[in-house]
Design a protein around this motif. Structure first.
Motif, PDB file in Angstrom:
ATOM      1  N   ARG A  36       3.913 -10.342  -1.823  1.00 60.72           N
ATOM      2  CA  ARG A  36       2.449 -10.498  -1.948  1.00 60.72           C
ATOM      3  C   ARG A  36       1.753  -9.152  -2.124  1.00 60.72           C
ATOM      4  NH1 ARG A  36       1.341 -15.146   2.674  1.00 60.72           N
ATOM      5  NH2 ARG A  36       2.572 -16.776   1.671  1.00 60.72           N
ATOM      6  N   GLU A  38       2.645  -6.264  -1.012  1.00 59.87           N
ATOM      7  CA  GLU A  38       2.809  -5.331   0.102  1.00 59.87           C
ATOM      8  C   GLU A  38       4.269  -4.931   0.282  1.00 59.87           C
ATOM      9  OE1 GLU A  38       1.023  -6.264   3.899  1.00 59.87           O
ATOM     10  OE2 GLU A  38      -0.404  -7.620   2.930  1.00 59.87           O
ATOM     11  N   CYS A  40       7.101  -4.210   2.785  1.00 52.95           N
ATOM     12  CA  CYS A  40       7.324  -4.602   4.175  1.00 52.95           C
ATOM     13  C   CYS A  40       8.798  -4.929   4.395  1.00 52.95           C
ATOM     14  CB  CYS A  40       6.450  -5.804   4.547  1.00 52.95           C
ATOM     15  SG  CYS A  40       6.700  -7.276   3.537  1.00 52.95           S
ATOM     16  N   GLN A  44       8.807  -9.140   8.263  1.00 54.75           N
ATOM     17  CA  GLN A  44       7.356  -9.221   8.090  1.00 54.75           C
ATOM     18  C   GLN A  44       6.998 -10.187   6.967  1.00 54.75           C
ATOM     19  OE1 GLN A  44       5.001  -8.198  10.065  1.00 54.75           O
ATOM     20  NE2 GLN A  44       3.371  -8.959   8.755  1.00 54.75           N
ATOM     21  N   ALA A  45       7.746 -10.170   5.877  1.00 50.47           N
ATOM     22  CA  ALA A  45       7.500 -11.107   4.778  1.00 50.47           C
ATOM     23  C   ALA A  45       7.680 -12.547   5.258  1.00 50.47           C
ATOM     24  CB  ALA A  45       8.439 -10.806   3.612  1.00 50.47           C
ATOM     25  N   ARG A  47       7.188 -13.612   8.354  1.00 47.85           N
ATOM     26  CA  ARG A  47       5.997 -13.917   9.159  1.00 47.85           C
ATOM     27  C   ARG A  47       4.811 -14.273   8.259  1.00 47.85           C
ATOM     28  NH1 ARG A  47       7.093  -8.778  12.241  1.00 47.85           N
ATOM     29  NH2 ARG A  47       8.409  -9.419  13.965  1.00 47.85           N
ATOM     30  N   MET A  48       4.643 -13.520   7.186  1.00 51.40           N
ATOM     31  CA  MET A  48       3.536 -13.781   6.261  1.00 51.40           C
ATOM     32  C   MET A  48       3.686 -15.164   5.623  1.00 51.40           C
ATOM     33  SD  MET A  48       3.410  -9.976   4.539  1.00 51.40           S
ATOM     34  CE  MET A  48       2.324 -10.388   3.185  1.00 51.40           C
ATOM     35  N   ALA A  49       4.887 -15.498   5.193  1.00 51.95           N
ATOM     36  CA  ALA A  49       5.132 -16.790   4.549  1.00 51.95           C
ATOM     37  C   ALA A  49       4.903 -17.951   5.509  1.00 51.95           C
ATOM     38  CB  ALA A  49       6.550 -16.839   3.987  1.00 51.95           C
ATOM     39  N   GLU A  51       2.860 -17.737   8.057  1.00 53.47           N
ATOM     40  CA  GLU A  51       1.522 -17.535   8.628  1.00 53.47           C
ATOM     41  C   GLU A  51       1.581 -17.308  10.138  1.00 53.47           C
ATOM     42  OE1 GLU A  51      -0.999 -20.719   7.231  1.00 53.47           O
ATOM     43  OE2 GLU A  51      -0.532 -20.268   5.151  1.00 53.47           O
ATOM     44  N   ASP A  54       1.992 -10.742  13.927  1.00 54.46           N
ATOM     45  CA  ASP A  54       2.957  -9.638  13.949  1.00 54.46           C
ATOM     46  C   ASP A  54       3.909  -9.682  15.135  1.00 54.46           C
ATOM     47  OD1 ASP A  54       2.112  -8.547  11.582  1.00 54.46           O
ATOM     48  OD2 ASP A  54       0.751  -7.109  12.515  1.00 54.46           O
TER      49      ASP A  54
END
Length: 83
Positions: A36, A38, A40, A44-45, A47-49, A51, A54
């Protein structure tokens, strides 16, 4: 051990796919991806996917594939030790 894309035979510039969102992340370092827009870690990716915040612990390997294979399978094959 911590996974390393190079050790696992996944070269820089390769793409890994998130099972949950079907999005791709580009491998840009031995332990880094671009996701996305960023830079990382794969954790972390993940976690982003998903939602998630941290501080949330999540194992990335069962959530991503490379060329149709789970990263968890590639990890196990790479870091398995003979008994």
């Amino acid at each position: 051990p911590n996974f390393n894309f190079e050790e696992m035979g996944i070269s820089m510039g390769s793409s890994v796919q998130c099972l949950r969102t079907e999005e791709f992340a580009k491998v840009i370092g031995p332990k880094k991806v671009e996701f996305r827009g960023e830079e990382c870690s794969l954790t972390q990716a993940t976690r982003m996917a998903h939602e998630l915040g941290d501080g949330y612990a999540i194992a990335p390997n069962p959530n991503w594939t490379f060329e149709g294979r789970l990263l968890a399978e590639i990890y196990d094959k790479t870091y398995s030790y003979p008994e």
